[in-house]
Design an enzyme around this catalytic site. Sequence first.
Site, PDB file in Angstrom:
ATOM      1  N   ASN A   9       0.879  -1.170   0.000  1.00 46.55           N
ATOM      2  CA  ASN A   9       0.000   0.000   0.000  1.00 46.55           C
ATOM      3  C   ASN A   9       0.914   1.217   0.000  1.00 46.55           C
ATOM      4  OD1 ASN A   9      -1.747   2.096   0.465  1.00 46.55           O
ATOM      5  ND2 ASN A   9      -2.370   1.433   2.511  1.00 46.55           N
ATOM      6  N   LYS A  11       0.180   4.213  -0.219  1.00 40.45           N
ATOM      7  CA  LYS A  11      -0.450   5.412   0.378  1.00 40.45           C
ATOM      8  C   LYS A  11      -0.172   6.599  -0.542  1.00 40.45           C
ATOM      9  CE  LYS A  11      -0.192   3.201   4.820  1.00 40.45           C
ATOM     10  NZ  LYS A  11      -0.178   3.285   6.256  1.00 40.45           N
ATOM     11  N   HIS A  95      -9.554   1.104   4.703  1.00 43.19           N
ATOM     12  CA  HIS A  95      -8.272   1.285   5.395  1.00 43.19           C
ATOM     13  C   HIS A  95      -8.493   2.222   6.580  1.00 43.19           C
ATOM     14  CE1 HIS A  95      -4.206   2.514   6.342  1.00 43.19           C
ATOM     15  NE2 HIS A  95      -3.818   1.390   5.757  1.00 43.19           N
ATOM     16  N   GLU A  97      -6.937   4.638   7.685  1.00 37.31           N
ATOM     17  CA  GLU A  97      -6.748   6.075   7.398  1.00 37.31           C
ATOM     18  C   GLU A  97      -7.989   6.648   6.707  1.00 37.31           C
ATOM     19  OE1 GLU A  97      -2.943   5.582   5.471  1.00 37.31           O
ATOM     20  OE2 GLU A  97      -2.154   4.942   7.420  1.00 37.31           O
ATOM     21  N   GLU A 166      -5.384  -4.896  10.380  1.00 36.98           N
ATOM     22  CA  GLU A 166      -4.354  -3.882  10.595  1.00 36.98           C
ATOM     23  C   GLU A 166      -4.650  -3.122  11.890  1.00 36.98           C
ATOM     24  OE1 GLU A 166      -2.301  -2.654   6.700  1.00 36.98           O
ATOM     25  OE2 GLU A 166      -4.024  -1.364   6.951  1.00 36.98           O
ATOM     26  N   GLY A 172       2.563   2.289  10.765  1.00 33.55           N
ATOM     27  CA  GLY A 172       3.525   3.381  10.641  1.00 33.55           C
ATOM     28  C   GLY A 172       4.206   3.758  11.949  1.00 33.55           C
ATOM     29  N   SER A 211       3.456  -2.193  10.308  1.00 37.79           N
ATOM     30  CA  SER A 211       4.900  -2.272  10.550  1.00 37.79           C
ATOM     31  C   SER A 211       5.503  -3.635  10.213  1.00 37.79           C
ATOM     32  CB  SER A 211       5.233  -1.872  11.995  1.00 37.79           C
ATOM     33  OG  SER A 211       4.845  -0.526  12.240  1.00 37.79           O
TER      34      SER A 211
END
Length: 250
Positions: A9, A11, A95, A97, A166, A172, A211
């Site tokens: 991904n 991003k 996702h 985010e 996730e 991150g 991660s």
Amino acid sequence: MRRKLVAGNWKMHGGLARNRELLDSLVQAIGKGGSADCAVCVPFPYLAQTQELLKGTAIAWGAQTLSEHGQGAYTGEVSAAMLTDFGCRYVLVGHSERRSLYGESNEAVAAKLLAAVQGGLTPVLCLGETLEQREGGITEKIIAAQLDAVTAAGMNGLAKAVIAYEPVWAIGTGRTATPQQAQDVHAFIRTRLAGSDAALAQRMQILYGGSVKPQNAAELFGMTDIDGGLIGGASLVAQDFLAICTAAAG
Ligand code: 13P
């Protein structure tokens, strides 16, 4: 045995020159395929470039979100049909985010998943709890609500999907879930799915994201219910992404 899948991904990262370098390296190393599947989910403007560079290779590609609508006056949105025009196989939906920064509800995510499937794409349904939720002991409750919103719309959509667990606190942050923590949630997801469709639960690919690095990939992918990874930061570095793909090929 479920086949493993490693999906990058990107991003909101990339640029024409950088992408070319990265994709060329991937094609050189794994373009002919291997014992694990591999894909990259890139920003919309780079789909044409990605298609050009990956077409005819064993590496699949996709996008990071899509509209739940087929077409119309939805400024800024991109439909499933537009993604398949550029050869996409996958699209991420839900996702964390998108959920936290753009207010996507469980119901909106369910609608996007259906739009993806109806358009012939394989949605990668992302589920995960925040640190506060984990510390509050409600991880399973949150994951169940996210999953149930999708199953409520029927199992036809999920039958064509991949799931990615996730944990938000691991994205991150360099703080990975331990293989056992991830395995526990993956097993929970599979068991809950089995309540609606046992055969689907058995064959569902459930990826772990958060991660994942070359150093921890093999151990994570060695867990019974972990069928690969959804990779953020490390998918931008060819050597790291390739090492993670190798770990999945086991
Ligand atoms: P990182 O691998 O950078 O933690 O990101 C995970 C992720 O959000 C993939 O979708």
